[in-house]
Design an enzyme around this catalytic site. Structure first.
Site, short mmCIF file in Angstrom:
data_model
loop_
_atom_site.label_atom_id
_atom_site.label_comp_id
_atom_site.label_asym_id
_atom_site.label_seq_id
_atom_site.Cartn_x
_atom_site.Cartn_y
_atom_site.Cartn_z
N GLU A 412 0.82 -1.21 0.00
CA GLU A 412 0.00 0.00 0.00
C GLU A 412 0.86 1.26 0.00
O GLU A 412 0.68 2.17 0.82
CB GLU A 412 -0.97 -0.02 1.18
CG GLU A 412 -1.93 -1.20 1.11
CD GLU A 412 -2.85 -1.31 2.32
OE1 GLU A 412 -2.79 -0.43 3.20
OE2 GLU A 412 -3.62 -2.28 2.40
N GLU A 488 -3.87 -9.07 0.01
CA GLU A 488 -4.33 -8.88 1.39
C GLU A 488 -5.85 -8.82 1.35
O GLU A 488 -6.42 -8.01 0.61
CB GLU A 488 -3.74 -7.60 1.99
CG GLU A 488 -4.08 -7.40 3.46
CD GLU A 488 -3.35 -6.19 4.05
OE1 GLU A 488 -2.14 -6.03 3.76
OE2 GLU A 488 -3.98 -5.41 4.79
#
Length: 793
Positions: A412, A488
């Site tokens: 991220e 994820e």
């Protein structure tokens, strides 16, 4: 407390692996926070895990953009509420073996910003606490006694979770001759497997080679029975390197189901004299990822049944321990997981060796940020100067582990939706390929539309989608690779043994007790329930698997309780911080574990005060059909419904009315035959304790662990789900008390003290072996009942 430096030459583990190579594990050190008062510790060591817990440690006042926060707030437990911030020092000494021509010190990690001094002079430093690094300290050592000192410094607001502090991974010295093997330059890889033969390639590199034509390098591969299956020798080139090509007949391939390992030995000979030798475990396996076949291991397509794991070991903190890692991997394999993602940092060598031997695929991750930071003092401070060095060490240190099937260059990353981010991703991916062309590279992105539009995903071998599975169908046509990895997923939250009524889907739900419901219907604002990701993996051929957030709870990041104290650890795990499975563990197990059947009822059936109230009952099972009974009365026989989102993988009786007594489920196979049953009974008054020891045969190595699960029951053995008795522990004989943990994310009791309350009727006691063989005696006392357990093993 003790003052003065510790000479450890005789106390260290000294392993002689060849004529001139010796390895010395530096276990005993003196440690100080202020440089004045010292105490003796064993490394690996986490200086912060003994606390105390306090919300003043690293309060982070900010808005977390990744979580959708628009206004800043005080995040009290984000990095664990433990005193990891600040400076610390370690010191030790050693005696230089006679005849040593080269000395190297190897750190598998040091949290953080280590500066290493040898005999008072700086020998080197590293920035990133999670990475392994080596220093050639030959110019700094002398005959006889040598002193080592390591200075560490952890900055506030440098982590989004508990990072730990100190020399939290092993440290060793390597003594060798001038001409020696470089283990990180030894690169074993499987070229192909065809029929009954495997072709492997091995790169070797010598350090200190000066063109001596009498020098030869030899490689030998042995199987698990120590039989030589291939060998070859050759003179190195002018730079000391050589690439060997060998054939192995009837190879035993490595996989999660069959984790076969071979031993690779590399030798240097000068004439007939052995000058150096190294050994390492390797595995033979092929892997690929393509549009047509997805992810393939050994030519067989499979989807990752993966979990994300942070690096802490619960009540042990971040100090690496092999027995604790084995327990974690064993739990995940029992759940049916076949892969882990080392979120969000470089793994330890110890963890990778366990994954090799037990059969667990690995996505080895590197960074949580690049040039743009997420926290004030994050990796962005180092990025420009250090990312190449850090990726180099990650890959060279770990590329011979067969368990590692993919590199991840980040998670991220804030610049993921910009052209600058895409350019960095391409540069870093190409750099990884230059060091290891055999594995794909990924990066987890949580803005898939922007990641796709700016070219970020196209720069990777594997586009990693963090959440946003509702965008899979829309974006798959724009992925040049032709597949999507759920890098994820899920982020469902729950507390073991806690159930909230009514049982209904909620996002970011919080309660006065700081807990989350184990009906597995609560998740975060950006995430979803397990059922949603399960469906996408089952119904979309273009998905190549998922890594759930998370396999096990970890210290720090107590979402959704951002500002609630004393919440100081996560709720995301399928297993709690003590290592006790939550209900969600069995939901995944019912789908993932193909070797054993699963049948699990929830909730418990002891609800004083709920008589006559609706109390939904769920069953997580690998069987398609089951019938539920309350005190012998059928509540209906139901079958999983593929067309119903929450009834495809669960069996749910939503209208059950609670009455004390017996809750029984009978499961049926696909042919309608009775296959299994489970019964839960209302518990009476707490009367006795049950003790379950996972490792009754402790190794007398001073490091082995036994985990003892303590459960309160009534006189008939029914578990008492609300018992919260305070227990104390005495351990003697061949082991010592190490830690206690109950899995309660709001408990401020310290793990290292021999006292802990039950949380919903359970806790886990950890004992550690000494170096003395023999029996271990454990005495457990209840604050109200006196001695409630006394046993030996």
């Amino acid at each position: 407390m003790r003052l003065g430096i510790l000479t450890v030459a005789l106390a260290l583990s000294l392993a002689c692996t060849a004529q001139n190579r010796k390895e010395m594990n530096l276990k005993r050190w003196d440690f100080s926070r202020d440089g004045k008062t010292w105490q003796q510790v064993n490394v690996p060591h986490d200086w912060a895990i003994e606390g105390p817990f306090d919300k003043k440690w690293d309060i982070q006042y900010l808005a977390i953009a990744q979580d959708g926060q628009e206004e800043a707030m005080a995040h009290t437990g984000r990095s664990g509420g433990l005193p990891w911030i600040g400076e610390g020092q370690y010191r030790t000494s050693f005696i230089l073996p006679k005849g040593t021509e080269s000395t190297e010190i190897c750190f598998d990690g040091a949290m953080s910003e280590p500066i290493v001094y040898v005999n008072g002079k700086e020998a080197g430093r590293w920035a990133y606490g999670y990475n392994a690094f080596r220093l050639d300290i030959t110019p700094f050592v002398k005959e006889g006694k040598n002193d080592i000192r390591v200075h560490l410094n952890n900055h506030e607001e440098s982590s989004r979770w508990y990072p730990g502090a100190g020399l939290f991974r092993p440290v060793k010295l390597v003594f060798a001759g001038h001409c020696r093997i470089d283990p990180w330059a030894t690169f074993f890889r499987t070229v192909n497997v065809e029929g009954n033969a495997a072709r492997v390639s091995i790169d070797t590199q010598l350090k200190g080679f000066q063109g001596d034509k009498n020098i030869k390098t030899k490689v030998v591969i042995r199987n698990a029975h120590n039989r030589i299956v291939a060998s070859q020798s050759a003179a190195p080139d002018s730079k000391g390197s050589h690439t060997f090509a060998l054939n192995i007949v009837h190879p035993q391939l490595w996989s999660p189901e069959t984790p076969h390992l071979y031993t690779l030995s590399t030798y240097i000979y000068k004439g007939k004299k052995l000058m150096d030798e190294t050994t390492q475990k390797v595995g033979i396996r092929t892997l690929s990822v393509t549009r047509e076949h997805g992810f393939r291991l050994n030519g067989v397509s499979r989807k990752f049944q993966g979990v994300c794991l942070h690096h802490d070991l619960g009540p042990l903190g971040t100090a690496a321990n092999k027995a604790a890692i084995i327990r974690q991997i064993r739990l995940m394999k029992d759940m049916g997981a076949d892969a882990i993602r080392t979120s969000h940092n470089m793994p330890s060598k110890m963890q990778m060796e366990v994954c090799d031997s037990m059969g667990m695929m690995v996505m080895a991750e590197s960074f949580d940020a690049w040039k743009e930071g997420k926290v004030k003092n994050g990796y962005n401070r180092y990025y420009e100067d250090w990312w190449r060095k850090d990726l180099t060490n990650l890959i060279l240190n770990h590329r011979n582990h067969p368990s590692i099937v993919m590199w991840s260059i980040g998670n991220e990353i804030p610049e993921q939706w910009k052209k600058e981010g895409a350019d960095r991703a391409k540069t870093m991916t190409d750099f990884c390929h230059s060091l290891d062309p055999t594995r794909p590279v990924t990066c987890g992105g949580d803005n898939p539309k922007a990641n796709t539009e700016c070219g970020f995903y196209a720069a990777l071998d594997v586009p990693g989608f963090n959440y946003r599975m509702h965008l899979y169908d829309e974006l798959i046509g724009q992925q040049p690779q032709g597949f999507i990895l759920g890098s994820e997923t899920t982020s469902t939250v729950s507390s073991r043994g806690v159930y909230k009524f009514p049982a209904e889907e909620k996002k970011m739900a919080t309660y006065d007790d700081g807990q989350c419901s184990s009906y597995d219907l609560e998740c975060c604002g950006w995430s979803n329930l397990p059922d949603d990701d399960m469906l996408m993996q089952d119904d979309r051929s273009f998905t190549i698997g998922q890594f759930i957030w998370t396999g096990i709870d970890y210290l720090g990041e107590p979402t959704p309780y951002y500002a609630y104290w004393p919440s100081r650890s996560s709720y995301f795990g399928a297993v709690d911080l003590a290592g006790l499975p939550k209900d969600r563990f069995y939901l995944y197990r019912s789908l993932w574990n193909k070797h054993e059947q699963t049948l699990h009822l929830l909730p418990h059936w002891t609800w004083p005060g709920r008589e006559g109230l609706t109390t939904p009952v769920y069953c997580y099972t690998s069987y398609p059909t089951a019938e539920l009974f309350v005190n012998g009365k059928s509540q209906g026989r139901i079958t999983k419904d593929k067309n119903s989102r929450l009834d495809r993988y669960r069996l749910r009786w939503n209208n059950v009315v609670y009455e004390p007594g017996e809750l029984k489920v009978v499961a049926y196979d696909a042919e309608g035959n009775k296959a299994d049953e489970q019964t839960i009974r209302t518990a009476g008054h707490p009367a006795r304790f049950r003790f379950e020891i996972d490792n009754p045969q402790l190794k007398a190595d001073g490091e082995d662990l036994a985990y003892i699960t303590v459960t309160m029951t009534d006189k008939d053995g029914n578990e008492c789900p609300d018992a919260d008795d305070e227990l104390t522990f005495e351990v003697s004989g061949a082991a010592t008390f190490r830690a206690a943990c109950n899995g309660d994310a709001t408990s401020l009791q310290m793990f290292h003290l021999p006292q802990m309350k039950l949380f919903h009727g359970k806790l886990v006691l950890t004992v550690q072996s000494t170096t003395r063989p023999g029996a271990t005696k454990v005495v457990v006392k209840d604050a109200q009942r006196g001695i409630v357990g006394e046993f030996s093993f």
